[in-house]
Design an enzyme around this catalytic site. Structure first.
Site, PDB file in Angstrom:
ATOM      1  N   HIS A  40       3.214   4.347   8.964  1.00 28.23           N
ATOM      2  CA  HIS A  40       3.339   5.589   8.191  1.00 28.23           C
ATOM      3  C   HIS A  40       4.229   6.618   8.890  1.00 28.23           C
ATOM      4  O   HIS A  40       4.572   7.638   8.281  1.00 28.23           O
ATOM      5  CB  HIS A  40       1.971   6.212   7.931  1.00 28.23           C
ATOM      6  CG  HIS A  40       1.113   5.431   6.986  1.00 28.23           C
ATOM      7  ND1 HIS A  40       1.559   4.992   5.759  1.00 28.23           N
ATOM      8  CD2 HIS A  40      -0.179   5.002   7.100  1.00 28.23           C
ATOM      9  CE1 HIS A  40       0.590   4.328   5.151  1.00 28.23           C
ATOM     10  NE2 HIS A  40      -0.472   4.303   5.944  1.00 28.23           N
ATOM     11  N   ASP A  77      -0.126  -4.419   4.804  1.00 27.71           N
ATOM     12  CA  ASP A  77      -1.166  -3.393   4.848  1.00 27.71           C
ATOM     13  C   ASP A  77      -1.413  -2.890   3.431  1.00 27.71           C
ATOM     14  O   ASP A  77      -0.497  -2.847   2.607  1.00 27.71           O
ATOM     15  CB  ASP A  77      -0.695  -2.242   5.739  1.00 27.71           C
ATOM     16  CG  ASP A  77      -1.775  -1.219   6.050  1.00 27.71           C
ATOM     17  OD1 ASP A  77      -2.293  -1.239   7.172  1.00 27.71           O
ATOM     18  OD2 ASP A  77      -2.079  -0.378   5.175  1.00 27.71           O
ATOM     19  N   HIS A 124      -1.907   0.014   2.415  1.00 23.37           N
ATOM     20  CA  HIS A 124      -1.200   1.275   2.188  1.00 23.37           C
ATOM     21  C   HIS A 124       0.301   1.047   2.379  1.00 23.37           C
ATOM     22  O   HIS A 124       0.716   0.340   3.293  1.00 23.37           O
ATOM     23  CB  HIS A 124      -1.678   2.353   3.161  1.00 23.37           C
ATOM     24  CG  HIS A 124      -3.150   2.623   3.081  1.00 23.37           C
ATOM     25  ND1 HIS A 124      -4.061   1.991   3.911  1.00 23.37           N
ATOM     26  CD2 HIS A 124      -3.863   3.429   2.265  1.00 23.37           C
ATOM     27  CE1 HIS A 124      -5.279   2.416   3.601  1.00 23.37           C
ATOM     28  NE2 HIS A 124      -5.193   3.278   2.610  1.00 23.37           N
ATOM     29  N   ASP A 156      -6.486  -4.063   5.834  1.00 23.42           N
ATOM     30  CA  ASP A 156      -7.341  -3.199   5.019  1.00 23.42           C
ATOM     31  C   ASP A 156      -7.313  -3.551   3.535  1.00 23.42           C
ATOM     32  O   ASP A 156      -7.955  -2.873   2.728  1.00 23.42           O
ATOM     33  CB  ASP A 156      -7.007  -1.719   5.229  1.00 23.42           C
ATOM     34  CG  ASP A 156      -5.519  -1.452   5.351  1.00 23.42           C
ATOM     35  OD1 ASP A 156      -4.720  -2.384   5.147  1.00 23.42           O
ATOM     36  OD2 ASP A 156      -5.153  -0.296   5.661  1.00 23.42           O
TER      37      ASP A 156
END
Length: 309
Positions: A125, A162, A164, A246
């Site tokens: 991120h 991931d 996200h 995740d």
């Protein structure tokens, strides 16, 4: 097939507030999984600490100095909405970068066929100039730039599974024709980026958004039709994986509901392409995964697949 794993006790000294999902126990749970006899042949090494200049491969000096200024002498400092630093966080982040760079060195020198870097804080991120989403610096982006600069890699593919979207990696490589970034992720979900029409200046950004409760079949179809096809067409010299776990059905932060076997399958598919195009060179760097049991299961299956070849 030689698989190396980089780890370091400094990763256990990056502290976050009580109740924060990105916590020290994540790596402890992975270490418990690695106590299984199958992993006795895993080549486990201490990750080296990179120097601060390594950050500048993917971030401007102003970002490095901004993070350095916010490392507290004691306690925990809030950098951004959900991103924190403690006294050893800079050292932990630089050791994650060092592990990722050493992993790239290993696969280009032949010291290992593939490498997993068990580090925290995560990185995907972190944009060029912004620490966010638990991330200070972008480990996988720095590793890609290192491969280009030191090993002359002409084409690097980064695959991010991931749950996200890897907005930071997308931001850093938006204009780079020599780095392919492919991401599967849940939408809508933090950080809100990752639509299919986000393709980059040179069409080297490939997003495969998934919806709540899509499950294994939708994930594998998106991975097969968009990610694997794009990587195969790109013919990379190196494959890097932003390995977040995740998307597992146990994870509290998302609802794609994958199982450990999905990560095993995706790993095997990327290894086939690494064998076809990149001399087996594949480096995987830990990102998210916040249910301890789900993380241990999924990362364990990922690493065991790397070892099996």
């Amino acid at each position: 097939m030689t698989t190396r794993l980089y780890e370091h006790t400094i990763f256990l000294e990056h502290e976050t507030p009580p109740g924060h999902p990105e916590r020290i126990d994540r790596l402890r749970s992975l270490n418990v999984a690695l106590e299984h006899p199958f992993f006795s042949t895993l080549d486990r090494k201490q990750a080296p600490q990179a120097n601060e200049d390594a950050v500048l491969l993917a971030h401007p000096e102003a970002h490095l100095f901004s993070v350095m200024r916010q490392i507290p002498e004691e306690g925990i400092h809030q950098i951004e909405a959900d991103t924190y630093a403690s006294p050893k966080s800079l050292q932990a982040a630089l050791t994650g970068i060092g592990g990722a760079m050493a992993a790239v060195d290993d696969v280009f020198s032949g010291a290992a066929d593939n490498v997993f870097v068990a580090c925290r804080p995560p990185g995907h991120h972190a944009e060029k100039q912004t620490a966010m989403g638990f991330c200070l610096f972008n480990n996988v982006a720095i590793a890609a730039r290192h491969a280009q600069k030191v090993h002359g890699a002409e084409r690097v593919a980064i695959v991010d599974w991931d749950v996200h979207h890897g907005n930071g990696t997308q931001d850093i490589f938006w204009d780079d024709p020599n780095v392919l970034f492919c991401s599967t992720h849940q939408m809508p979900l933090y950080p809100g980026s990752g639509a299919k029409n986000e393709t980059g200046t040179h069409n080297t950004i490939v997003n495969a958004p998934l919806s709540t409760n899509d499950g294994s079949d939708h994930f594998r179809e998106a991975f097969r039709s968009r990610v694997l096809k794009a990587v195969d067409d790109f013919s990379p010299d190196l494959i890097l994986v932003s390995a977040g776990f995740d998307a597992h059905h146990r994870d509290p932060l998302a609802q794609i509901n994958l199982v450990g076997e999905d990560f095993d399958w995706a790993t095997a598919k990327l290894m086939e392409l690494a064998d076809k195009h990149a001399g087996n060179r594949l480096v995987s760097v830990l990102e998210g995964g916040y249910d301890l049991e789900g993380l241990a299961e999924s990362a364990g299956m990922h690493i065991s697949r790397l070892m099996k070849g």
